[in-house]
Design a protein around this motif. Sequence first.
Motif: not given
Length: 472
Positions: A123-125, A158-160, A164-165, A169-170
Amino acid sequence: MNLPRLRPRAVLPLLLVGLLTACATSRPALGPVDASGPEVWRSRGYGWLLSVTPEGLRLHHETAAGCHPDPASSSELKQLFGVQAPGPSEGVRDFFPAPGETRYRFDRIAALPEDCDRHTVWSAPELFNVFQATFAEHYAYFPERGPEWLARLEAERPRVSPSMEGRALFTLFAEALRTLGDAHVALLADDASSDALTYEERATGTFALLEQEARRTGRTPKAVQKEWLGAYRDGILQTVLRGQGHHVANQRVFWGFAAPGVGYLNVMTLGGFVAATDGDDATPEQELAALEPVLDEAMAAFAGATAVIVDVSNNRGGHDVVARAIAARFADRPRLAYSKWAKGAKDVPPQEFILTPTSRPAFHGPVHLVTSDITVSAGEVFTLAMRALPQVRHVGTRTRGSFSDVLVKPLPNGWTVHLSNEHYTDPKGEDFEARGAPPQQPLDVFPEADLSHGHAGAMRALADSLEARGAK
């Protein structure tokens, strides 16, 4: 710089960064070694787990955030770990590409950690955790480049979210990396996304001046750089070498006489002397095979010179072994060129690299080494090697300040990050990372008032001064 071609579970609170780094660099073996299974080796520093089997080599990347496989093939891994030597004690071994190259020390462990091949969806996190842990454990220059970088990255957590696309994230990762200002830091997307996801380091110094010129004239930076490089080349051939020079080794090397008795050697890259075929770069051995005859001819011609100018003011790097081979042409006896070691490589002494005189044509007279803020990576390693020679005078401006080899770390989703994890020091123990190697004699190689022709004018003036000095 050497750039190896190689293609981890819990949240990492900032207060635990130091602890996790220590754990990552001194993890214990996982119980008794099973002699019947594959050999598994854990590197000191670098975050590698290397499996040696009858079928070949396999690599995993390990951080406090988990473990995941590297996509590199066994044949690709052999380019980095193809040679082995016993370490200082049982269960310790050095792996390295070739004799005389960087050695990587490993400890034998019982087996791969259980999660190394189980975790396939990230996952993104979780990707954020791997990204954060990779830099916390391996980036060697936070004090010089970003003392608060890890804290700023943690503030972005906190943004992640799991939803999240990838593009977002990139962008978060790229924006964080740009603040380091490190030429050896990069973020690359997988092929499927590379048309949409890009990262570029902010231009500084001479490159920033070229970008300003692009904005002023309404042209693209690429077009301005191409024109500038053309003027650089023509200035060497016509103004410095007065139409009597040689432009050889796949157009990477200029040499000739800049004035009576004053030799001139300009090396623009420490590789690329062999044209790539079928998309594959030449090996260092192939590069040296193409370069050495060129150096033979130049050094034989310089035999009667009173001085030689070695110009790496526009050198973009390449292979350290090539840097040492060129510097050896100026060494009269064995001398320590530089030492290096990696962050987190516990109980591994710095590896020393010695310049050994060559039996091929050489020049042992006065040398003026020219650098600029463009001189980077292996070009800077070459600068260290040349500065170790007593007859060399360093002229120009400070080098870029990116000495470390590039540590290539694939992320589990197919992206790849590059970072600087090694310290290079000169024979006096000085580390010039982030500040560049300073010249003994300042010379504005790329003056802002005349970017296109200033280099040729500076080299012309230097050569004329050396001619006059030789005459006296």
